[in-house]
Design an enzyme around this catalytic site. Structure first.
Site, mmCIF file in Angstrom:
data_model
loop_
_atom_site.group_PDB
_atom_site.id
_atom_site.type_symbol
_atom_site.label_atom_id
_atom_site.label_comp_id
_atom_site.label_asym_id
_atom_site.label_seq_id
_atom_site.Cartn_x
_atom_site.Cartn_y
_atom_site.Cartn_z
ATOM 1 N N LYS A 129 -1.800 1.746 -5.563
ATOM 2 C CA LYS A 129 -0.759 1.003 -4.698
ATOM 3 C C LYS A 129 0.680 2.152 -4.663
ATOM 4 O O LYS A 129 1.655 2.021 -3.755
ATOM 5 C CB LYS A 129 0.139 -0.284 -5.425
ATOM 6 C CG LYS A 129 -0.703 -1.867 -4.913
ATOM 7 C CD LYS A 129 -1.051 -2.062 -3.362
ATOM 8 C CE LYS A 129 -2.313 -2.772 -3.449
ATOM 9 N NZ LYS A 129 -2.210 -2.956 -2.102
ATOM 10 N N ILE B 154 0.857 -14.752 -5.573
ATOM 11 C CA ILE B 154 0.504 -15.316 -3.967
ATOM 12 C C ILE B 154 -0.308 -16.034 -4.634
ATOM 13 O O ILE B 154 -1.713 -16.070 -4.392
ATOM 14 C CB ILE B 154 0.356 -14.490 -3.180
ATOM 15 C CG1 ILE B 154 1.374 -13.702 -2.998
ATOM 16 C CG2 ILE B 154 0.493 -15.635 -1.043
ATOM 17 C CD1 ILE B 154 3.010 -13.923 -2.990
ATOM 18 N N SER C 203 1.840 -3.170 -1.020
ATOM 19 C CA SER C 203 1.927 -2.267 -2.090
ATOM 20 C C SER C 203 2.218 -3.205 -3.464
ATOM 21 O O SER C 203 1.649 -5.108 -3.107
ATOM 22 C CB SER C 203 3.266 -1.569 -2.285
ATOM 23 O OG SER C 203 3.355 -1.373 -4.049
ATOM 24 N N ASP D 52 -14.475 -0.963 8.531
ATOM 25 C CA ASP D 52 -14.233 -0.948 7.087
ATOM 26 C C ASP D 52 -12.998 0.392 7.189
ATOM 27 O O ASP D 52 -13.356 1.232 7.473
ATOM 28 C CB ASP D 52 -15.101 -0.750 6.176
ATOM 29 C CG ASP D 52 -15.212 -0.006 4.678
ATOM 30 O OD1 ASP D 52 -14.010 0.172 4.194
ATOM 31 O OD2 ASP D 52 -16.140 -0.060 4.178
ATOM 32 N N ILE E 240 -2.899 -12.874 2.296
ATOM 33 C CA ILE E 240 -1.954 -12.380 2.835
ATOM 34 C C ILE E 240 -1.621 -12.262 3.632
ATOM 35 O O ILE E 240 -0.570 -12.774 4.830
ATOM 36 C CB ILE E 240 -1.134 -11.530 1.386
ATOM 37 C CG1 ILE E 240 -0.366 -12.306 0.156
ATOM 38 C CG2 ILE E 240 -0.133 -10.219 1.586
ATOM 39 C CD1 ILE E 240 -0.142 -10.481 -1.204
#
Ligand code: HXC
Length: 273
Positions: free
Chosen positions: A166, A195, A148, A71, A26
């Site tokens: 989230k 997705i 989220s 990180d 994404i």
């Protein structure tokens, strides 16, 4: 459909997008859409090799691209990555906190460290990125975008850790929208559905679970990384300057049905394992 066929190719010319987790999935889709509209791109993740491969794709779209390894759990590393980006491109106009971790595991089998690991990557990581980017965003009156998911408000089986993270991200987003509006900074979340061709969907929705996702998605398909990239471009664009504190759901309507069917499929799968 290419985004540059619809929106001005130079919409983000001279602007910089800093994207965590931008090496794949994404977040790379988001980077691709900003790159196609003229933005300078900094992608940041733990895996420099992955970032360098993504950079080749982004440069082919004409973008200037910087790769930085950090990180997100390490605030000093995040601060250093943002400084490197600023040195190259100036202060970031758009900061996308997309780095995340997740796996399927029932709560009763999850170790405290497994829970903490996901909270640290997703939630602490999102705080680190926003806090370290504050001065740059003040300078640009920029836009913060968090990633989220629907599990922030409905329970998806075997994902306690990511759900808590989230939900925390959306709470963080709303508080930052409230506190940082005075600097002209906007904060919003995108809640993607499932997705296609992403590590997330590969890890979380296989076989009957994937079938359940499709059966409970009114638009009857998986999302694409461009679907999420388009939403991010909108939120960062000059036509969204009164939008802050919002969760934009981009899931083909899956949340309207909710996860009941998917949860039943996941429970059955786990019982067979
Ligand atoms: C149970 C697990 C586990 C699993 C790891 N752990 N994987 N527990 N089931 N499948 C536990 C380990 O046992 C350990 O606890 C602790 O988690 C830390 O594990 P490490 O491997 O040391 O952590 P690390 O190397 O930091 O890796 C982080 C990770 C990993 C989250 C575990 O999967 C990762 O790097 N993921 C990044 C990519 C990713 O997940 N992408 C998908 C995002 S999808 P103990 O107790 O043994 O020490 C997404 C979408 C959300 O976010 C919503 C979709 C709808």
């Amino acid at each position: 459909m290419k985004i540059a066929d619809v929106l001005a190719r130079d919409l983000f010319r001279g602007k910089t997008a800093f994207i965590t987790g931008g090496g794949s999935g994404i977040n790379l889709g988001i980077a691709r859409n900003f790159a196609a509209l003229g933005a300078n791109i900094t992608i940041c993740s733990r895996d420099l090799g992955k970032l360098d491969r993504a950079a080749v794709e982004l440069r082919a779209l004409g973008a200037q691209v910087l790769t930085v390894s950090a990180d997100v759990r390490d605030a000093k590393a995040v601060a250093a990555a943002l400084e490197t980006s600023q040195a190259q491109f100036g202060p970031a106009d758009v900061v996308i906190s997309g780095a995340a971790g997740n796996f399927i595991c029932e709560a009763e089998k999850l170790s405290p460290n497994g829970f903490k690991t996901v909270i640290d990557i997703d939630l602490l990581g999102s705080f680190n990125v926003s806090r370290c980017a504050l001065d740059q965003l003040k300078a640009t009156r920029g836009s913060l975008i968090f990633i989220s998911a629907g599990l922030a408000w409905l329970p998806y089986s075997h994902q306690t850790h990511a759900a808590a993270a989230k939900a925390g991200i959306d709470a963080l987003m709303k508080n930052l929208a409230l506190e940082w509006g005075r600097y002209g900074i906007r904060a919003n979340s995108i809640a993607p559905g499932y997705i296609g061709e992403t590590e997330g969907t590969d890890r979380l929705a296989q076989g009957p679970v994937l079938d359940a996702v499709l059966q409970t998605t009114p638009l009857a398909r998986l999302g694409t990384t461009d679907d999420i990239g388009h939403a991010a471009v909108f939120l960062a664009s000059p036509i969204a300057t009164f939008i802050t504190g919002s969760v934009v759901v981009v899931d083909g309507g899956h949340y309207l049905e909710g996860p009941a069917l998917l949860n039943a499929a996941q429970r059955k799968l786990s019982a067979q394992a």
